[in-house]
Design a protein around this motif. Structure first.
Motif, mmCIF file in Angstrom:
data_model
loop_
_atom_site.group_PDB
_atom_site.id
_atom_site.type_symbol
_atom_site.label_atom_id
_atom_site.label_comp_id
_atom_site.label_asym_id
_atom_site.label_seq_id
_atom_site.Cartn_x
_atom_site.Cartn_y
_atom_site.Cartn_z
ATOM 1 N N VAL A 84 -15.283 39.784 10.835
ATOM 2 C CA VAL A 84 -15.861 40.672 11.504
ATOM 3 C C VAL A 84 -16.430 40.802 12.461
ATOM 4 O O VAL A 84 -15.572 39.702 13.603
ATOM 5 C CB VAL A 84 -17.921 40.016 11.269
ATOM 6 N N GLU A 85 -16.254 42.089 13.479
ATOM 7 C CA GLU A 85 -15.809 41.891 15.038
ATOM 8 C C GLU A 85 -16.782 41.545 15.631
ATOM 9 O O GLU A 85 -17.976 41.661 15.332
ATOM 10 C CB GLU A 85 -15.553 43.706 15.246
ATOM 11 N N SER A 86 -17.146 40.323 16.080
ATOM 12 C CA SER A 86 -18.078 39.668 16.587
ATOM 13 C C SER A 86 -17.789 38.698 16.928
ATOM 14 O O SER A 86 -16.189 37.495 16.775
ATOM 15 C CB SER A 86 -19.260 39.467 15.865
ATOM 16 N N LYS A 87 -18.628 37.741 18.426
ATOM 17 C CA LYS A 87 -17.874 35.748 18.766
ATOM 18 C C LYS A 87 -18.085 35.415 17.971
ATOM 19 O O LYS A 87 -17.080 34.857 17.417
ATOM 20 C CB LYS A 87 -19.500 36.075 19.755
ATOM 21 N N GLU A 88 -19.229 35.402 16.660
ATOM 22 C CA GLU A 88 -18.987 34.444 15.100
ATOM 23 C C GLU A 88 -17.832 34.830 15.084
ATOM 24 O O GLU A 88 -16.778 33.129 13.919
ATOM 25 C CB GLU A 88 -20.345 34.835 14.276
ATOM 26 N N GLY A 89 -17.614 36.313 14.595
ATOM 27 C CA GLY A 89 -16.615 36.408 13.829
ATOM 28 C C GLY A 89 -14.882 36.053 14.436
ATOM 29 O O GLY A 89 -14.248 35.068 13.491
ATOM 30 N N LEU A 90 -14.759 36.138 15.855
ATOM 31 C CA LEU A 90 -14.050 35.435 16.242
ATOM 32 C C LEU A 90 -13.782 34.250 16.212
ATOM 33 O O LEU A 90 -12.574 33.704 16.360
ATOM 34 C CB LEU A 90 -14.470 35.909 17.861
ATOM 35 N N GLY A 150 -14.508 22.302 17.830
ATOM 36 C CA GLY A 150 -15.138 23.154 18.636
ATOM 37 C C GLY A 150 -14.962 24.229 19.215
ATOM 38 O O GLY A 150 -12.979 24.184 19.520
ATOM 39 N N VAL A 151 -15.191 25.421 19.211
ATOM 40 C CA VAL A 151 -14.978 26.666 19.272
ATOM 41 C C VAL A 151 -15.951 27.540 20.032
ATOM 42 O O VAL A 151 -17.219 27.086 19.717
ATOM 43 C CB VAL A 151 -14.168 27.312 18.275
ATOM 44 N N ASP A 152 -15.048 28.122 21.617
ATOM 45 C CA ASP A 152 -15.559 28.866 21.878
ATOM 46 C C ASP A 152 -15.260 29.594 22.361
ATOM 47 O O ASP A 152 -14.452 29.951 22.963
ATOM 48 C CB ASP A 152 -16.949 27.808 22.806
ATOM 49 N N SER A 153 -16.348 30.783 23.344
ATOM 50 C CA SER A 153 -15.987 32.502 23.659
ATOM 51 C C SER A 153 -17.106 32.349 24.254
ATOM 52 O O SER A 153 -18.118 32.480 24.107
ATOM 53 C CB SER A 153 -15.248 33.001 22.195
ATOM 54 N N THR A 154 -16.484 33.509 25.806
ATOM 55 C CA THR A 154 -17.977 34.036 26.607
ATOM 56 C C THR A 154 -17.462 35.661 25.369
ATOM 57 O O THR A 154 -18.611 36.164 25.893
ATOM 58 C CB THR A 154 -17.112 34.026 27.731
ATOM 59 N N TYR A 155 -16.711 36.127 25.120
ATOM 60 C CA TYR A 155 -16.714 37.237 24.377
ATOM 61 C C TYR A 155 -16.151 38.746 25.404
ATOM 62 O O TYR A 155 -16.634 39.196 25.209
ATOM 63 C CB TYR A 155 -17.211 37.408 23.192
ATOM 64 N N VAL A 163 -10.058 39.457 23.620
ATOM 65 C CA VAL A 163 -11.330 38.469 24.061
ATOM 66 C C VAL A 163 -10.505 37.128 23.209
ATOM 67 O O VAL A 163 -9.589 36.885 22.714
ATOM 68 C CB VAL A 163 -12.292 38.535 22.674
ATOM 69 N N GLN A 164 -10.954 35.794 23.993
ATOM 70 C CA GLN A 164 -10.945 34.830 24.048
ATOM 71 C C GLN A 164 -11.528 33.573 23.166
ATOM 72 O O GLN A 164 -12.791 33.816 23.225
ATOM 73 C CB GLN A 164 -10.154 34.311 25.494
ATOM 74 N N ALA A 165 -10.600 33.047 23.094
ATOM 75 C CA ALA A 165 -11.965 31.463 22.003
ATOM 76 C C ALA A 165 -10.888 30.630 22.789
ATOM 77 O O ALA A 165 -9.932 30.397 22.728
ATOM 78 C CB ALA A 165 -11.570 31.852 20.435
ATOM 79 N N LEU A 166 -11.555 29.655 23.424
ATOM 80 C CA LEU A 166 -11.136 28.487 23.533
ATOM 81 C C LEU A 166 -11.520 27.326 22.229
ATOM 82 O O LEU A 166 -12.470 26.900 21.704
ATOM 83 C CB LEU A 166 -11.509 27.003 24.758
ATOM 84 N N VAL A 167 -10.591 26.946 21.642
ATOM 85 C CA VAL A 167 -10.484 25.722 20.657
ATOM 86 C C VAL A 167 -10.006 24.413 20.729
ATOM 87 O O VAL A 167 -9.516 23.625 21.826
ATOM 88 C CB VAL A 167 -9.098 25.622 19.573
#
Length: 218
Positions: A84-90, A150-155, A163-167
């Motif tokens: 899914v194209e969303s923050k949760e999907g990323l 943990g994974v987080d993103s400002t999206y 778009v970036q996600a920190l792992v």
């Protein structure tokens, strides 16, 4: 061209770079699941059982050890949320990327990871070369397991439309074996480390364009 030793060092460099502070800086609101560890592979009980009353031991997942390579490693299945194209999907996609990295460590098969990564991902290339060097002839790898914490993103999108996600993760020491026994060992990281996954979404799927190291952990 990388030597065998260079490729094995690259595996540790690629997946032992840290920066715990960077994870909290990624977003003003922390990921509710940031502290939930993720298992990179399904347990033996989660694999399909044999219809035979006495299933063959060869059908059961067996982790790699000094005695031999892993057996019957289940290929991680991408969760629907990761499509899914969303923050949760990323975030789900990033977790799945590391599941496939673990699968490569256990099997020497890096193709599934490349299927969701961009062709110019330099860190992916280093990882791929390192894993393949661990499976030359009859050699294999053990340990190496990455646990995503943990994974987080400002999206927010970059100028390039990524778009970036920190792992945040830890990793077991990387062990290289051959028929003659232990060949070499590389340090993992017991202290949380951080990498950044840069991804794009197109044609109904995410692609890890690059995986960027943040800081080398000690």
């Amino acid at each position: 061209m990388f030597s065998l030793a260079d490729r094995r060092r690259a595996a540790a460099v690629f997946l032992s770079l840290a920066g715990v502070a960077a994870l909290s800086a990624c977003s003003d609101s922390p990921d509710p699941g940031a502290n939930a560890a993720q298992s990179p592979t399904a347990s033996a009980s989660e694999t399909a059982s044999s219809p035979s009353p006495s299933p063959s031991p060869s059908a059961t997942y067996k982790p790699a050890s000094a005695d031999g390579p892993a057996e019957n490693v289940p290929l991680p299945v991408m969760p629907e949320e990761a499509k899914v194209e969303s923050k949760e999907g990323l975030i789900a996609f990033a977790r799945h990327w590391y599941d496939l990295a673990n699968y490569g460590y256990e099997t020497g098969d890096v193709e599934p990871l490349w299927n969701i990564s961009g062709p110019d991902c330099f860190a992916c290339k280093n990882y791929s070369d390192s894993v393949e060097s661990g499976y030359v002839r009859d050699d294999w790898m053990a340990g190496s397991k990455i646990t995503v914490q943990g994974v987080d993103s400002t999206y927010a999108r970059t100028p390039e439309g990524r778009v970036q996600a920190l792992v945040q993760f830890i990793q077991e020491p990387l062990e290289f074996y051959g028929p003659s026994g232990l060949l070499s060992t590389l340090e993992g990281n017991s202290v949380s480390s951080v990498q950044m996954v840069e991804a794009t979404y197109s044609d109904g799927r995410w692609t890890a364009v690059d995986v960027v190291t943040i800081h080398e952990g000690k």
